[in-house]
Design an enzyme around this catalytic site. Structure first.
Site, PDB file in Angstrom:
ATOM      1  N   HIS A  44       0.826  -1.192   0.000  1.00 35.66           N
ATOM      2  CA  HIS A  44       0.000   0.000   0.000  1.00 35.66           C
ATOM      3  C   HIS A  44       0.873   1.260   0.000  1.00 35.66           C
ATOM      4  O   HIS A  44       2.050   1.222   0.384  1.00 35.66           O
ATOM      5  CB  HIS A  44      -0.914   0.013   1.223  1.00 35.66           C
ATOM      6  CG  HIS A  44      -2.024  -0.992   1.141  1.00 35.66           C
ATOM      7  ND1 HIS A  44      -2.978  -1.135   2.118  1.00 35.66           N
ATOM      8  CD2 HIS A  44      -2.332  -1.900   0.181  1.00 35.66           C
ATOM      9  CE1 HIS A  44      -3.824  -2.087   1.782  1.00 35.66           C
ATOM     10  NE2 HIS A  44      -3.452  -2.572   0.611  1.00 35.66           N
ATOM     11  N   GLU A  46       0.875   3.907   1.932  1.00 36.98           N
ATOM     12  CA  GLU A  46       1.385   4.333   3.230  1.00 36.98           C
ATOM     13  C   GLU A  46       2.624   3.541   3.625  1.00 36.98           C
ATOM     14  O   GLU A  46       3.603   4.107   4.133  1.00 36.98           O
ATOM     15  CB  GLU A  46       0.307   4.146   4.316  1.00 36.98           C
ATOM     16  CG  GLU A  46      -0.998   4.860   4.018  1.00 36.98           C
ATOM     17  CD  GLU A  46      -2.021   3.939   3.378  1.00 36.98           C
ATOM     18  OE1 GLU A  46      -3.163   3.900   3.867  1.00 36.98           O
ATOM     19  OE2 GLU A  46      -1.662   3.263   2.386  1.00 36.98           O
ATOM     20  N   CYS A  69      -5.933   1.321   5.974  1.00 38.52           N
ATOM     21  CA  CYS A  69      -6.630   0.079   6.313  1.00 38.52           C
ATOM     22  C   CYS A  69      -6.321  -0.331   7.748  1.00 38.52           C
ATOM     23  O   CYS A  69      -5.246  -0.075   8.275  1.00 38.52           O
ATOM     24  CB  CYS A  69      -6.265  -1.035   5.341  1.00 38.52           C
ATOM     25  SG  CYS A  69      -4.528  -1.540   5.379  1.00 38.52           S
ATOM     26  N   CYS A  78      -2.208  -1.015   7.662  1.00 38.79           N
ATOM     27  CA  CYS A  78      -1.373   0.175   7.521  1.00 38.79           C
ATOM     28  C   CYS A  78      -1.372   1.007   8.803  1.00 38.79           C
ATOM     29  O   CYS A  78      -0.389   1.688   9.095  1.00 38.79           O
ATOM     30  CB  CYS A  78      -1.858   1.019   6.345  1.00 38.79           C
ATOM     31  SG  CYS A  78      -1.401   0.335   4.735  1.00 38.79           S
ATOM     32  N   ALA A 156     -21.090   5.990 -37.165  1.00 41.19           N
ATOM     33  CA  ALA A 156     -20.696   5.180 -38.323  1.00 41.19           C
ATOM     34  C   ALA A 156     -21.618   5.507 -39.484  1.00 41.19           C
ATOM     35  O   ALA A 156     -22.695   6.103 -39.309  1.00 41.19           O
ATOM     36  CB  ALA A 156     -20.777   3.690 -37.990  1.00 41.19           C
ATOM     37  N   ALA A 158     -23.711   4.131 -43.075  1.00 46.60           N
ATOM     38  CA  ALA A 158     -24.742   3.108 -43.290  1.00 46.60           C
ATOM     39  C   ALA A 158     -24.087   1.733 -43.368  1.00 46.60           C
ATOM     40  O   ALA A 158     -22.864   1.599 -43.448  1.00 46.60           O
ATOM     41  CB  ALA A 158     -25.512   3.417 -44.566  1.00 46.60           C
ATOM     42  N   THR A 191     -19.949  -3.791 -32.132  1.00 49.58           N
ATOM     43  CA  THR A 191     -18.713  -3.047 -32.377  1.00 49.58           C
ATOM     44  C   THR A 191     -17.576  -3.996 -32.729  1.00 49.58           C
ATOM     45  O   THR A 191     -16.756  -3.707 -33.610  1.00 49.58           O
ATOM     46  CB  THR A 191     -18.343  -2.215 -31.129  1.00 49.58           C
ATOM     47  OG1 THR A 191     -19.383  -1.266 -30.884  1.00 49.58           O
ATOM     48  CG2 THR A 191     -17.035  -1.476 -31.320  1.00 49.58           C
ATOM     49  N   ARG A 202      -1.824   1.449 -26.917  1.00 50.85           N
ATOM     50  CA  ARG A 202      -0.729   1.614 -27.863  1.00 50.85           C
ATOM     51  C   ARG A 202      -0.187   3.044 -27.763  1.00 50.85           C
ATOM     52  O   ARG A 202      -0.559   3.933 -28.515  1.00 50.85           O
ATOM     53  CB  ARG A 202      -1.200   1.308 -29.293  1.00 50.85           C
ATOM     54  CG  ARG A 202      -1.719  -0.116 -29.440  1.00 50.85           C
ATOM     55  CD  ARG A 202      -2.034  -0.485 -30.878  1.00 50.85           C
ATOM     56  NE  ARG A 202      -3.115   0.274 -31.456  1.00 50.85           N
ATOM     57  CZ  ARG A 202      -4.409   0.021 -31.253  1.00 50.85           C
ATOM     58  NH1 ARG A 202      -4.776  -0.968 -30.462  1.00 50.85           N
ATOM     59  NH2 ARG A 202      -5.327   0.750 -31.852  1.00 50.85           N
ATOM     60  N   GLU A 291     -16.075   1.188 -24.665  1.00 50.89           N
ATOM     61  CA  GLU A 291     -16.032   1.772 -25.999  1.00 50.89           C
ATOM     62  C   GLU A 291     -17.069   1.096 -26.890  1.00 50.89           C
ATOM     63  O   GLU A 291     -16.935   1.070 -28.108  1.00 50.89           O
ATOM     64  CB  GLU A 291     -14.631   1.629 -26.596  1.00 50.89           C
ATOM     65  CG  GLU A 291     -13.559   2.358 -25.811  1.00 50.89           C
ATOM     66  CD  GLU A 291     -12.215   2.361 -26.507  1.00 50.89           C
ATOM     67  OE1 GLU A 291     -12.107   2.942 -27.606  1.00 50.89           O
ATOM     68  OE2 GLU A 291     -11.269   1.771 -25.953  1.00 50.89           O
TER      69      GLU A 291
END
Length: 360
Positions: A44, A46, A69, A78, A156, A158, A191, A202, A291
């Site tokens: 963690h 901390e 925590c 922690c 998009a 047609a 999609t 990328r 997406e």
């Protein structure tokens, strides 16, 4: 605290199932140590900051973006490390809603004589930790919905028209950054079929970043020849399909492709998106970047499951009949001031990026 939040974002998208926390140790107005949650969620923030500070932590102030925590997990709490370090004051942005913590961390620190201040930059911290918050309170990850549209509102052309490239390089790079900041990238089967995307990060310097790619595929129709499936042994792919798909078909698909397949219930001919998101939460996913096309967008918006919406609008209109980026019901949900509010609008090169947040 703003600096601690910025630090915590460095590993956002890499710490699931834990939140991406940032921590600073400050003494006499000087930052003596920094820490942010490591990849995979541990150590963690901390613990990393206190280890780096060593004896300099004694009498110092620890700034941390989420309540430390107080429960035993894979590592000790922690709060034990904080108390042992001799830190005099702890400033946290917000209380952790996880039932295993939920104020107990703050209480134990106070009992040990540590001064505790809660609340600076709370709104920003809630935004950064929303995936963790929703996973422990609503049993689902947070969802960022991203759409690109032409100047006249189409995603998009047609049927059988060439694939549109709506946005320029700056907006495209922004999308890859967003992918890197999430644990999973999700699309619908339409999609996947029409665009044949790769759904990977990328960007220079992030070649090794691999996010879970998720396809919502009601009838398990994803082509074995698609780029997603053909790279399933190189980058993780999870296909979520209906429970009525035959077990033999599921096993055969998985064995032949290397993809994972999970099944959830369907409603009115569509997969139950909330059930799909809860399945992802059970797998430790806290942040999903969707997406998907107009149908997935409509389902997410109608059910108020899209916590953030990013719309990229290109310069050129389609100027012909096409597929709207937002169906009427989705556009109405987004335009409903009681459900979503616009929080940002700016140019990314020649394209406009508009961002909305779900109202609580």
């Amino acid at each position: 605290m703003a600096a601690a939040l910025a630090l915590g974002r460095r590993n956002m998208g890499r710490t699931a199932p834990n939140p991406a926390v940032g921590a600073l140790v400050v003494k006499d107005g000087v930052i003596v140590a920094r820490g942010y949650t490591a990849e995979g969620g541990r150590p963690h923030a901390e613990a990393i900051a206190l280890a780096a500070a060593g004896e300099a932590a004694r009498g110092a102030t620890l700034y941390v973006t989420l309540e430390p925590c107080s429960h035993h997990g894979a590592t000790p709490p922690c709060v034990d490390a904080i108390i042992a370090s001799g830190v005099a004051r702890v400033v946290t942005a917000m209380q952790d809603p996880d039932p295993r913590v939920a104020g107990e961390g703050h209480a134990r620190l106070r009992e040990a004589g540590v001064e505790v201040v809660v609340g600076p930059e709370a709104a920003a911290a809630r935004c950064d930790h929303l995936g963790h918050i929703l996973r422990v309170t609503k049993h689902r990850p947070m969802v960022t919905l991203k759409l690109a549209q032409t100047a006249d509102g189409y995603a998009a052309g047609a049927a059988h028209d060439p694939r549109l490239h709506i946005t320029g390089p700056i907006a495209d790079a922004f999308t890859h950054v967003q992918r890197a900041l999430h644990d999973a990238i999700m699309i619908g089967s339409g999609t996947a079929r029409d665009d044949d995307p790769l759904m990977t990060v990328r960007l220079p310097g992030l070649d090794g970043v691999k996010r879970l790619r998720v396809v919502i595929d009601r009838r398990l129709t994803l082509s074995h020849r698609s780029r997603l499936v053909s790279t399933a042994r190189e980058a993780p792919l999870l296909v979520i399909t209906g429970k009525d798909v035959a077990e033999d078909a599921v096993r055969s698909f998985s064995a032949a492709t290397g993809a994972q397949v999970a099944q959830v219930d369907a409603q009115d001919g569509r997969l139950d998106l909330l059930a799909a998101l809860r399945l992802l939460a059970d797998r430790g996913i806290t942040r999903v970047f969707s997406e998907g096309g107009p149908r997935v967008a409509e389902s997410l918006l109608a059910a108020s499951l899209a916590d953030e919406v990013i719309i990229h609008t290109g310069v050129k209109p389609l100027g012909a009949a096409g597929r709207p980026a937002l169906l009427p019901a989705a556009r109405a949900a987004l335009g409903n001031g009681g459900r979503y509010r616009m929080i940002e609008s700016r140019m990314l090169g020649a394209d406009r990026m508009t961002r909305y947040a779900r109202m609580d």
